[in-house]
Design a protein around this motif. Sequence first.
Motif, PDB file in Angstrom:
ATOM      1  N   HIS A  31      40.499  17.155  -0.361  1.00  0.00           N
ATOM      2  CA  HIS A  31      40.702  15.750   0.017  1.00  0.00           C
ATOM      3  C   HIS A  31      40.028  15.506   1.357  1.00  0.00           C
ATOM      4  O   HIS A  31      40.637  15.645   2.415  1.00  0.00           O
ATOM      5  N   HIS A  33      36.982  12.643   2.788  1.00  0.00           N
ATOM      6  CA  HIS A  33      36.032  11.557   2.505  1.00  0.00           C
ATOM      7  C   HIS A  33      34.796  11.798   3.362  1.00  0.00           C
ATOM      8  O   HIS A  33      34.905  11.835   4.597  1.00  0.00           O
ATOM      9  N   LEU A  71      47.199   2.180   6.829  1.00  0.00           N
ATOM     10  CA  LEU A  71      46.008   2.369   6.004  1.00  0.00           C
ATOM     11  C   LEU A  71      45.052   1.199   6.181  1.00  0.00           C
ATOM     12  O   LEU A  71      43.845   1.380   6.375  1.00  0.00           O
ATOM     13  N   PHE A  74      43.261   1.249   9.505  1.00  0.00           N
ATOM     14  CA  PHE A  74      42.265   2.328   9.516  1.00  0.00           C
ATOM     15  C   PHE A  74      41.011   1.884   8.763  1.00  0.00           C
ATOM     16  O   PHE A  74      39.879   2.029   9.242  1.00  0.00           O
ATOM     17  N   LEU A  75      41.206   1.323   7.580  1.00  0.00           N
ATOM     18  CA  LEU A  75      40.060   0.937   6.749  1.00  0.00           C
ATOM     19  C   LEU A  75      39.216  -0.135   7.436  1.00  0.00           C
ATOM     20  O   LEU A  75      37.994  -0.195   7.250  1.00  0.00           O
ATOM     21  N   TYR A  78      36.960   1.895   9.514  1.00  0.00           N
ATOM     22  CA  TYR A  78      36.199   2.879   8.723  1.00  0.00           C
ATOM     23  C   TYR A  78      34.977   2.255   8.032  1.00  0.00           C
ATOM     24  O   TYR A  78      33.870   2.793   8.116  1.00  0.00           O
ATOM     25  N   ASP A 183      40.197   5.017  -4.170  1.00  0.00           N
ATOM     26  CA  ASP A 183      40.679   4.966  -2.784  1.00  0.00           C
ATOM     27  C   ASP A 183      40.632   3.531  -2.267  1.00  0.00           C
ATOM     28  O   ASP A 183      40.557   2.599  -3.054  1.00  0.00           O
ATOM     29  N   SER A 184      40.724   3.366  -0.968  1.00  0.00           N
ATOM     30  CA  SER A 184      40.791   2.078  -0.269  1.00  0.00           C
ATOM     31  C   SER A 184      42.207   1.486  -0.354  1.00  0.00           C
ATOM     32  O   SER A 184      43.164   2.224  -0.594  1.00  0.00           O
ATOM     33  N   HIS A 211      44.103   8.278  -5.473  1.00  0.00           N
ATOM     34  CA  HIS A 211      44.950   8.180  -4.283  1.00  0.00           C
ATOM     35  C   HIS A 211      46.255   7.468  -4.637  1.00  0.00           C
ATOM     36  O   HIS A 211      46.237   6.406  -5.275  1.00  0.00           O
ATOM     37  N   ASP A 213      48.725   6.568  -1.928  1.00  0.00           N
ATOM     38  CA  ASP A 213      48.926   6.701  -0.484  1.00  0.00           C
ATOM     39  C   ASP A 213      50.408   6.713  -0.127  1.00  0.00           C
ATOM     40  O   ASP A 213      51.269   6.404  -0.950  1.00  0.00           O
ATOM     41  N   HIS A 237      47.297  12.573  -1.804  1.00  0.00           N
ATOM     42  CA  HIS A 237      48.548  12.259  -1.090  1.00  0.00           C
ATOM     43  C   HIS A 237      49.688  12.397  -2.126  1.00  0.00           C
ATOM     44  O   HIS A 237      49.884  13.454  -2.661  1.00  0.00           O
ATOM     45  N   ASP A 292      41.337  14.690   4.974  1.00  0.00           N
ATOM     46  CA  ASP A 292      41.195  13.251   4.714  1.00  0.00           C
ATOM     47  C   ASP A 292      39.977  12.649   5.425  1.00  0.00           C
ATOM     48  O   ASP A 292      38.902  12.613   4.841  1.00  0.00           O
ATOM     49  N   ASP A 293      40.155  12.175   6.643  1.00  0.00           N
ATOM     50  CA  ASP A 293      39.068  11.550   7.410  1.00  0.00           C
ATOM     51  C   ASP A 293      39.041  12.196   8.798  1.00  0.00           C
ATOM     52  O   ASP A 293      39.453  11.587   9.793  1.00  0.00           O
TER      53      ASP A 293
HETATM   54  N1  HPA Z   1      43.422   6.364   1.438  1.00  0.00           N
HETATM   55  C1  HPA Z   1      42.758   5.314   0.931  1.00  0.00           C
HETATM   56  N2  HPA Z   1      41.491   5.093   1.210  1.00  0.00           N
HETATM   57  C2  HPA Z   1      40.848   5.910   2.016  1.00  0.00           C
HETATM   58  C3  HPA Z   1      41.476   6.999   2.562  1.00  0.00           C
HETATM   59  C4  HPA Z   1      42.823   7.256   2.238  1.00  0.00           C
HETATM   60  O1  HPA Z   1      43.439   8.276   2.626  1.00  0.00           O
HETATM   61  N3  HPA Z   1      40.567   7.628   3.351  1.00  0.00           N
HETATM   62  C5  HPA Z   1      39.412   6.935   3.251  1.00  0.00           C
HETATM   63  N4  HPA Z   1      39.569   5.901   2.434  1.00  0.00           N
END
Ligand code: HPA
Length: 353
Positions: A31, A33, A71, A74-75, A78, A183-184, A211, A213, A237, A292-293
Motif C-alpha cells: 500500500h 501511492h 482524507l 490531504f487530497l 496531494y 482510491d480518493s 480502499h 478508508d 486500510h 501509504d503516502d
Molecule cells: N486513501 C484514499 N485516497 C488516497 C490515499 C488513501 O489512503 N492515498 C492517496 N490517495
Amino acid sequence: MTIDSATATGTDVSTIDLDEFIAGIPKCELHVHLEGTLEPDLKLELAARNGIVLKEKTVAEVEATYGFDSLASFLAVYYPAMHVLVTADDFRDLAFAYLTKAASDGVRHVEMFFDPQAHTGRGVPFATVISGYRRAIVDAHAQLGISAELIMCFLRDLSAEFAMATLMESLPYRDWIIGVGLDSDERDNPPNKFAAVFARARREGYQLTCHCDIDQVGSIENIRQALEDIGVDRIDHGTNIVESPQLVQDAKRRGIGFTCCPVSNSFVTSDMKATEIVTLLRDDVKVTVNSDDPAYFGAYIAGNFAALAGRASLGPEDVARLARNAFEIAWLTPRARAAYLEELDTYLARYGL
Ligand code: HPA
Ligand code: ZN
C-alpha cells in the motif's frame, strides 16, 4: 543482541534490538501511492525541469503546505502537487527514487498504486505515465534487486464512466499492471458505484483491491460491499472491520489481506489505529504494515513498523508475523512467494525465531 551474537536456539527475544530487527527484516509493501512518494526536493526539481513556476521555492515552504487532518484535506494538497509530473522521465524518476528508498528500507517486493486519471485528466497521456513507471521498475530490478508491480487505481470521486474508459485504456498494457484498486475521496463514493468496472477488470484478469478508508461515513457498509458484492482479493486500510465480527469471520475464512498504514492513519484521523490493527493480528486476520503516502506523512515502511511497534509494544514475533502476512497475501507467483518466505525464514533464524 546483535545478529552475530544470536543463537538459533534458546534466544531471549527481549534482548533483540527491535529497531535493528525492523530495519533488517525482509519486507513486502502493498500500500504505497507512487504519487504520494513525491518528496519536496524532487517536486522542486521537476517543476524547474518543466518550467513550472511554484509559489513555494524551498523544501521548507513546500512542507509548510502540508496542513491536513482528514482524507479530504490531504487530497486537496496531494492532487495539485502532481502537476509537476509531465514527461515519462518524470514518472520514471519519481518511481525510481521511491524504489531506491524502499530497497534501503529492506523492501524486497512492492505492489504500488498509481492514479492515471490524475494525469490523463490534465492532458498527460496514459502511455507517458505507465511507460515511465515501467522503466523505473525494470531499472530498479536490474540495479537494486527489488521486484515491483503496478496497481492502477480509479478515482472514486470521479464517474464510473471515466473509470471504465481508463480500464479500457489500460488493456494494451495489461502485462504491466497486476491489479486495480479504488482510491480518493470515499464519502458518497461506495465500492458498488464501480461494480461494472470491477467486474470487467476481473474478466480481464486483474486482481482486485479497494480502499476502505478509516472512520468513513458508512465504513462498515463499504467494507461489506467490497467483500461481498465486488469480491475483492484484499482491502486497503479497512480496520473498521473490527466493528463487525461477522465480516471479520468472512475475511478470515477467505484469507483476505488488509494493507494498514499506521502513520497515515494518525494524520487523517489523529489515531494510528494500533489497537484495531493488533486486535486483527491476534485474531489471525492477515493485516500488514505499509506507508501509504510516505513523502507526505513522513515515514516509509520501516518507520511505520517502528511507530506501530512503539505504540502497541509489539515484539519481534509480532513484527515477523506482520512481515510474513504481506508476503503471503502479495500477488506473487508461488515460486517467488516461496523464495521470499525462505529469505524471511533465514533472517528470522538468525534471531532464533
Ligand atoms: N486513501 C484514499 N485516497 C488516497 C490515499 C488513501 O489512503 N492515498 C492517496 N490517495
Ligand atoms: Zn492509500
